[in-house]
Scaffold this active site. Structure first.
Site, PDB file in Angstrom:
ATOM      1  N   HIS A  70      -7.209  -6.198  -0.052  1.00 23.18           N
ATOM      2  CA  HIS A  70      -6.128  -5.224  -0.211  1.00 23.18           C
ATOM      3  C   HIS A  70      -4.784  -5.927  -0.140  1.00 23.18           C
ATOM      4  O   HIS A  70      -4.471  -6.554   0.866  1.00 23.18           O
ATOM      5  CB  HIS A  70      -6.256  -4.184   0.893  1.00 23.18           C
ATOM      6  CG  HIS A  70      -5.290  -3.049   0.769  1.00 23.18           C
ATOM      7  ND1 HIS A  70      -4.976  -2.448  -0.423  1.00 23.18           N
ATOM      8  CD2 HIS A  70      -4.566  -2.395   1.709  1.00 23.18           C
ATOM      9  CE1 HIS A  70      -4.107  -1.471  -0.213  1.00 23.18           C
ATOM     10  NE2 HIS A  70      -3.846  -1.424   1.074  1.00 23.18           N
ATOM     11  N   ASP A  74      -9.168  -4.492  -5.407  1.00 22.96           N
ATOM     12  CA  ASP A  74      -8.601  -3.870  -4.216  1.00 22.96           C
ATOM     13  C   ASP A  74      -9.370  -2.582  -3.916  1.00 22.96           C
ATOM     14  O   ASP A  74      -9.455  -1.700  -4.766  1.00 22.96           O
ATOM     15  CB  ASP A  74      -7.118  -3.552  -4.460  1.00 22.96           C
ATOM     16  CG  ASP A  74      -6.391  -3.128  -3.205  1.00 22.96           C
ATOM     17  OD1 ASP A  74      -6.957  -2.363  -2.396  1.00 22.96           O
ATOM     18  OD2 ASP A  74      -5.231  -3.547  -3.043  1.00 22.96           O
ATOM     19  N   SER A 127       0.829  -1.200   0.000  1.00 25.69           N
ATOM     20  CA  SER A 127       0.000   0.000   0.000  1.00 25.69           C
ATOM     21  C   SER A 127       0.870   1.258   0.000  1.00 25.69           C
ATOM     22  O   SER A 127       1.648   1.466  -0.920  1.00 25.69           O
ATOM     23  CB  SER A 127      -0.970  -0.028   1.168  1.00 25.69           C
ATOM     24  OG  SER A 127      -2.020   0.886   0.970  1.00 25.69           O
TER      25      SER A 127
END
Length: 533
Positions: free
Chosen positions: A502, A474, A242
């Site tokens: 995710h 996602d 991320s």
């Protein structure tokens, strides 16, 4: 905001479960970039064409004392782990005039096999504790063959967790902040929301006025190069998830010749302005919500409908429930008397969107809240997302999240009127979450420190192959961002996971895991365009 945090898997600590988690309001500092407050939602042409310039290869003499540090390792907290502290300059323009002390942890390679060096991991955020992530999951949960060959290492970035953490509000004030209405019905409620953002920003400014000016991702990436040198590695080997992908890509852009085996999982797009990032993420949460609804409607007890219910109808049912909570919060079984209102309920639902493993928990929490007037389950999800403990204390995740985001790029909106102008676009992207996420993007408009970054491309010419991983559904880092980053990076290899949740590595896909393990262990990058499901 939400997208800059990361969830690894059901095996991760609670705060990772929700990349995660960062409630709507605190997470409002939206992802990573931003446009000028008055521009239309899209890429700023001039900024997007600019590329991140590499730093000179030679280490400046003023930085030599930092690069020449010798770490003093000590046992810390969890058996098998060692910790140390590494000094970095507060301001790279004036090294030696103030330092920041970074917390570093490692778990040495367990063997057998030749040691390959250090593998740095970052779980995202910004604001997520890499040290906490290493000790709770990565240091014991990464594939055994990877842990056998690498020293697993984590650094809490400046301003985060154990590295001189920024703090903005006490627990009581943070409780009030997280319950602020993000769907204001009139000018009075808009004023209340703006006042909450201002109070939050003023608290951050009062806590760390000097440090707050030096929490950018560029500075954190430069810190990582000092840590690399202190560890004795010629090149950086790194897995970032991320926001960690933005940090890793920034490192590669600044130090392409020192970028070793880099894996960027759940990729962010540094070329986009904040408003576009927020809008893309809003659409991502809508996609994830529809996937959840599809799964929920297969169950006999789905609180959002039954056989024949459409995703649109389920969304309207949830939105109507949020509206009822806005008017009258419900009991949440909380010893402190907190009740579940619209803001906390929305955060709880969004938290569960990061990991499909949380869908059953969300379905049960919604059933209790919608049918039994019991908000305890959704409050638990929200608290996990905000990293609030049972005693009412919060980690510094939300504070660091805003501090980095608001410095990295200009704000998405400069005031309430700009938000109002964009509400229709956001609600079109997500009828359920659009309004709240639009207002959440207003946070940085009141930040006490001017931003130092702009949207930019990262090419990292001369870097070794960089593996970029994107998940098709996602919610926090939409798949299009992975494709865009892979097009920017000159040596990227894009790997696609066709699935939910995710990030992808370590979340159950043997195809993804074997491809990344092969790269980390043998230096064999996957073929560009590889797909897994």
């Amino acid at each position: 905001m939400h997208s800059r945090r990361s969830v690894r898997s059901s095996r991760t600590p609670a705060h990772r479960r929700s990349r995660t988690a960062a409630g709507l309001l605190a997470a409002a500092a939206l992802l990573v970039s931003a446009c000028s407050a008055g521009s239309a939602p899209g890429t700023s042409p001039a900024a997007a064409q600019a590329g991140l310039a590499a730093l000179p290869r030679a280490t400046p003499a003023a930085l030599a004392p930092y690069y020449g540090q010798r770490p003093s390792w000590r046992a810390c907290g969890v058996p098998g782990f060692q910790c140390t502290t590494v000094r970095v300059p507060l301001d790279y323009a004036e090294p030696g005039r103030g330092d920041v002390r970074l917390a570093v942890a490692r778990r040495k390679a367990t063997g057998p096999g030749e040691r390959l060096g250090s593998l740095l991991v970052n779980p995202g955020g910004p604001g997520g504790s890499a040290v906490g992530y290493l000790q709770a999951y990565a240091g014991i949960g990464y594939p055994a063959e990877v842990r056998a060959r690498y020293d697993m290492v984590a650094v809490d970035p400046r301003g985060v967790a154990r590295s001189e953490p920024v703090r903005c509000l006490n627990g009581t004030d943070m409780d009030a902040y997280t319950q602020t209405d993000l769907t204001p019905d009139d000018d009075k409620e808009v004023d209340t929301l703006v006042d909450a953002y201002k109070e939050f920003a003023e608290g951050c400014g009062a806590d760390a006025p000097k440090l707050l000016r030096h929490l950018s991702t560029v500075e954190a990436a430069r810190d990582m190069d000092i840590v690399r040198a202190v560890l004795g590695d010629k090149r950086l080997t790194y897995v970032g998830a991320s926001y960690g992908t933005f940090l890793g890509a920034t490192y590669a852009g600044l130090f392409p010749e020192r970028a070793g085996r880099l894996v960027l999982d759940g990729a962010m797009d540094p070329s986009l302005p904040a408003r576009r990032l927020s809008l893309d993420q809003t659409a991502g949460f809508e996609t994830a919500f529809r996937a959840f609804v599809k799964d929920c409607l297969r169950q006999p007890d789905c609180p959002l409908g039954g056989t024949g219910t459409t995703p649109e109808e389920a969304g309207r049912a949830l939105k109507a429930f949020f509206g009822r909570l806005d008017a009258r919060p419900i009991p949440a079984g909380d010893a402190e008397g907190r009740r579940l209102g619209e803001a906390l309920a929305t955060t709880g639902v969004i938290a569960a969107m990061y990991d499909e493993g949380s869908w059953e928990q969300l379905r049960e929490a919604l059933t209790s809240a919608m049918r039994e007037n019991d908000g305890a389950g959704l409050l638990m999800l929200s608290d996990s997302y905000y990293e609030r403990d049972a005693g009412g204390d919060y980690s510094n995740l939300m504070y660091a999240n805003a501090a980095v985001n608001c410095l990295d790029l200009p704000p998405a909106f400069d005031g309430p009127e700009r938000v109002r102008e964009s509400l229709g676009t956001f609600e079109e992207a997500s009828p359920v979450f659009g309004e709240g996420l639009a207002w959440a993007a207003l946070t940085c408009a009141y930040w006490p420190v001017a931003p130092t970054g702009e949207p930019h491309r990262i090419e990292a010419r001369g870097a070794a192959p960089i593996v970029v991983v994107g998940t098709t559904r996602d919610p926090a880092t939409p798949y299009r961002w992975a494709r865009s980053l892979a097009r920017q990076l000159s040596s990227a290899r894009l790997v696609t996971y066709d699935g939910d949740g995710h990030t992808a590595y370590g979340r159950g896909s043997a195809c993804i895991d074997s491809a990344i393990n092969a790269y980390l262990l043998r230096g064999t990058p996957p073929a560009d365009g590889k797909r897994c499901s």
